[in-house]
Design a protein around this motif. Structure first.
Motif, PDB file in Angstrom:
ATOM      1  N   ASN A 291      29.588  23.848 -38.997  1.00  0.00           N
ATOM      2  CA  ASN A 291      28.459  25.016 -40.564  1.00  0.00           C
ATOM      3  C   ASN A 291      27.335  25.144 -39.842  1.00  0.00           C
ATOM      4  O   ASN A 291      26.523  24.776 -40.612  1.00  0.00           O
ATOM      5  CB  ASN A 291      28.271  23.906 -41.448  1.00  0.00           C
ATOM      6  N   ASN A 292      27.617  26.117 -38.675  1.00  0.00           N
ATOM      7  CA  ASN A 292      25.879  26.634 -38.381  1.00  0.00           C
ATOM      8  C   ASN A 292      25.774  28.020 -39.987  1.00  0.00           C
ATOM      9  O   ASN A 292      26.612  29.120 -39.873  1.00  0.00           O
ATOM     10  CB  ASN A 292      26.085  27.478 -36.697  1.00  0.00           C
ATOM     11  N   PRO A 293      24.564  28.594 -38.743  1.00  0.00           N
ATOM     12  CA  PRO A 293      24.461  29.257 -40.414  1.00  0.00           C
ATOM     13  C   PRO A 293      25.481  30.762 -40.394  1.00  0.00           C
ATOM     14  O   PRO A 293      25.426  31.849 -39.384  1.00  0.00           O
ATOM     15  CB  PRO A 293      23.082  30.057 -40.250  1.00  0.00           C
ATOM     16  N   GLY A 294      26.013  31.783 -41.531  1.00  0.00           N
ATOM     17  CA  GLY A 294      27.233  32.990 -40.947  1.00  0.00           C
ATOM     18  C   GLY A 294      28.147  32.011 -40.876  1.00  0.00           C
ATOM     19  O   GLY A 294      28.969  32.884 -40.459  1.00  0.00           O
ATOM     20  N   ASP A 295      28.298  30.428 -40.328  1.00  0.00           N
ATOM     21  CA  ASP A 295      29.406  29.939 -40.254  1.00  0.00           C
ATOM     22  C   ASP A 295      30.407  29.435 -41.134  1.00  0.00           C
ATOM     23  O   ASP A 295      30.293  28.494 -41.830  1.00  0.00           O
ATOM     24  CB  ASP A 295      29.664  29.652 -38.669  1.00  0.00           C
ATOM     25  N   TYR A 296      31.622  29.429 -41.215  1.00  0.00           N
ATOM     26  CA  TYR A 296      32.620  28.619 -41.951  1.00  0.00           C
ATOM     27  C   TYR A 296      31.932  28.052 -43.163  1.00  0.00           C
ATOM     28  O   TYR A 296      32.314  29.391 -43.735  1.00  0.00           O
ATOM     29  CB  TYR A 296      32.401  26.783 -40.764  1.00  0.00           C
TER      30      TYR A 296
END
Length: 390
Positions: A291-296
């Motif tokens: 759940n990295n920034p900009g992901d998922y």
């Protein structure tokens, strides 16, 4: 003569219907698949959300399929009324949004079929289950972390998204007194200052902002922006027309700022912002993998949620902007992780570079495209018009 814009939308609608028909029969008891290849299972929340596009498609095969899903869920409902997370598996439990989504979908199906008492016993049991989900016994329902569609992100206590679902099903099922009390509870401010005085109850309104809080519980809350929950707040009429208009302008301004900072590409908003970063107090170690920034869930662009946003724009009478976003969603729907599909209807897109990173031929991506297109074409929001106007 149709414009290129109109032709592309017609092509996308045809492709979306093809996806839904392909996914209508999967390997688990013939129930619909969640995605064309990656998710063969019938996930309850995906199937319940897909009823919106299926209903406006008027495709009898798909309507028969969603009837089967609803009836199967009723058979697998727990003794106390909870709806499982997988349609076919009565022991897969614990989701906070499956029961509200079932109730909303059952209400929609009653409108589609004309069967006013469709699944009456299961609906009543589910309503009783939901009545016990409020810790304070004051209308707002609470949830545990990672129990709603954000299975990789923490929502604690009174989450906006789940409570907008509850309000919506109360309206469509005719429970208007309870719905009005719930809307009043949501309209309270979140508690700030670290002190909760006696007889002060938390709500979901954020001071000096036009949108609703991500979640709130006692003296804690998150003021990050949840696109799905706020779009449902507009669609359902929880947000007044004035608040809805201000919220949409705020969203577009914030997205423009993210473009300037290199956090966003394209014309569609991310599902959540500002992104949670490793240095933030609400960061969890697991986010670095999933759940990295900009992901998922942490700011990815989700086509199905953009479908809800487009419908919210129509509800707010922002027709020109809705048409522009539908054109952007049409282009987004072409993206394919495999590269083998003319229309990929992918699950989610990375915010910073527009790369599709989810599963292709996702049921709710295709379904919500059909619903968004119908809303833009007819300048109305089927089913939610009735909810909003109550």
């Amino acid at each position: 003569m149709k414009t290129n814009y109109e032709k592309e939308i017609e092509q996308a609608k045809k492709a979306a219907l093809e996806v839904l028909l392909h996914n209508a029969h999967g390997p688990f008891h013939g129930l619909p698949r969640t995605a064309g290849w990656g998710y063969p299972e019938p996930y309850t929340r995906d199937q319940m959300i897909s009823i919106l596009g299926i209903a406006v498609s008027n495709n009898q095969e798909l309507i028969k399929s969603i009837r089967n899903v609803l009836e199967t869920l009723a058979r697998n409902q727990t003794e106390h009324g909870h709806i499982p997370s997988l349609v076919h598996d009565k022991d897969d439990r614990g989701a906070s949004d499956t029961t509200p989504l079932f109730l909303l979908a059952a209400g929609i199906f009653r409108k589609v079929s004309g069967e006013a008492d469709f699944l009456a016993e299961a609906v009543e049991k589910a309503l009783v289950w939901m009545s016990y989900q409020s810790p304070s016994d004051r209308f707002l329902v609470a949830q545990l972390p990672t129990s709603d569609w954000r299975d990789e992100q923490w929502v604690i206590g009174y989450g906006l998204y789940v409570n907008t679902l509850v309000y919506s099903y109360l309206r469509i099922l005719g429970e208007h007194e309870s719905a009005e009390k719930m809307r009043h509870a949501m309209s309270r401010f979140t508690v700030t200052g670290g002190t909760m005085h006696q007889h002060v109850h938390e709500g979901l309104v954020v001071k000096h902002k036009p949108y609703y809080a991500f979640w709130s519980y006692k003296i804690f809350s998150s003021e990050r922006f949840d696109l799905l929950g706020n779009s449902l707040a507009i669609l359902s009429g929880i947000a007044s027309p004035k608040r809805a208009d201000e919220m949409i302008s705020w969203i577009e301004e914030e997205c423009a700022g993210m473009h300037e900072r290199g956090e966003l590409t394209g014309a569609l908003p991310p599902n959540f912002f500002p992104f949670i970063k490793p240095e933030d107090p609400d960061w969890h170690e697991r986010y670095s993998k999933y759940n990295n920034p900009g992901d998922y869930h942490n700011g990815g662009i989700w086509p199905f949620i953009c479908g809800f946003y487009i419908a919210a724009l129509v509800a707010a009478k922002r027709y020109k902007l809705a048409a522009e976003k539908l054109e952007a969603l049409t282009q987004c729907s072409k993206l394919s992780a495999s590269g083998n599909q003319h229309f990929g209807f992918n699950e989610w897109i990375k915010a910073q570079n527009g790369k599709p990173l989810g599963q292709d031929w996702q049921t709710w991506s295709a379904s919500m495209y059909l619903y968004a297109a119908k809303c833009v074409e007819e300048k109305r929001t089927p089913f939610f018009d009735e909810i909003r106007n109550k």
